[in-house]
Write a protein that holds these residues in place. Structure first.
Motif, PDB file in Angstrom:
ATOM      1  N   TRP A  19      35.608  37.688  24.831  1.00  0.00           N
ATOM      2  CA  TRP A  19      35.504  39.118  25.140  1.00  0.00           C
ATOM      3  C   TRP A  19      34.519  39.825  24.199  1.00  0.00           C
ATOM      4  O   TRP A  19      33.642  40.559  24.636  1.00  0.00           O
ATOM      5  N   THR A  23      30.831  41.362  25.142  1.00  0.00           N
ATOM      6  CA  THR A  23      30.534  42.766  24.853  1.00  0.00           C
ATOM      7  C   THR A  23      29.251  42.896  24.037  1.00  0.00           C
ATOM      8  O   THR A  23      28.385  43.720  24.343  1.00  0.00           O
ATOM      9  N   LEU A  54      36.971  41.443  32.707  1.00  0.00           N
ATOM     10  CA  LEU A  54      37.240  40.671  31.489  1.00  0.00           C
ATOM     11  C   LEU A  54      38.026  41.512  30.491  1.00  0.00           C
ATOM     12  O   LEU A  54      38.965  41.024  29.851  1.00  0.00           O
ATOM     13  N   THR A  55      37.689  42.773  30.373  1.00  0.00           N
ATOM     14  CA  THR A  55      38.392  43.685  29.474  1.00  0.00           C
ATOM     15  C   THR A  55      39.838  43.875  29.929  1.00  0.00           C
ATOM     16  O   THR A  55      40.768  43.869  29.108  1.00  0.00           O
ATOM     17  N   GLY A  58      41.758  40.707  29.451  1.00  0.00           N
ATOM     18  CA  GLY A  58      41.966  40.600  28.012  1.00  0.00           C
ATOM     19  C   GLY A  58      43.113  41.463  27.533  1.00  0.00           C
ATOM     20  O   GLY A  58      43.868  41.073  26.638  1.00  0.00           O
ATOM     21  N   THR A  99      38.476  48.950  23.886  1.00  0.00           N
ATOM     22  CA  THR A  99      38.864  48.937  25.293  1.00  0.00           C
ATOM     23  C   THR A  99      38.595  50.297  25.935  1.00  0.00           C
ATOM     24  O   THR A  99      38.045  50.374  27.040  1.00  0.00           O
TER      25      THR A  99
END
Length: 151
Positions: A19, A23, A54-55, A58, A99
């Protein structure tokens, strides 16, 4: 129980690396293409949707694995009374910030892309994306601090 602890720890660290790396890579190589207008709206929408998913995935992984690690690794209030516990709480706060930054910036980027404003999507969200990437690196550094052997 040790196998579960190890598996959760490994999943947590693996996903954190993926992650945070994604990013940073997005901020370093992809987002500048958006700011310069060198990437199409369809491609940019696809990439940002991938980063958003993905966030979100996660978030689930980090809550489950991190919650387990905090519950088993910091009994009797140690989370609030030790330096490593404070680092864990700092990581939690920083994770929420990253996030939030990603969710907010991706939402704004996708709104602009939907209106056909490709360069605007990149330029107006550049600071948020860079902050998210920087804080992602800090999260990994804190993770390295926590992974060190306690002497």
């Amino acid at each position: 129980m040790a196998i579960i602890d190890t598996a959760f720890s490994m999943l947590h660290v693996l996903f954190a690396g993926i992650w945070a790396g994604t990013t940073v890579f997005y901020a370093w190589r992809i987002h500048p293409l958006l700011s310069d207008g060198d990437i199409g709206a369809t491609s940019a929408m696809s990439i940002t949707t991938g980063l958003r998913w993905l966030t979100r995935i996660g978030a689930v992984v980090f809550v489950v694995t991190g919650g387990h690690m905090a519950a088993t690794g910091y009994p009797d209030g140690a989370l609030f009374s030790t330096s490593t516990g404070h680092a864990v709480l700092g990581m939690l706060a920083l994770w929420l910030v990253v996030t939030g930054l990603l969710e907010a910036s991706i939402g704004r980027i996708q709104d602009s892309l939907g209106d056909g404003k490709i360069q605007t999507a990149g330029r107006e969200n550049q600071t948020l994306i860079r902050l998210a990437a920087t804080f992602s690196v800090v999260l990994l550094l804190l993770g390295g601090f926590l992974a060190r052997p306690l002497v």
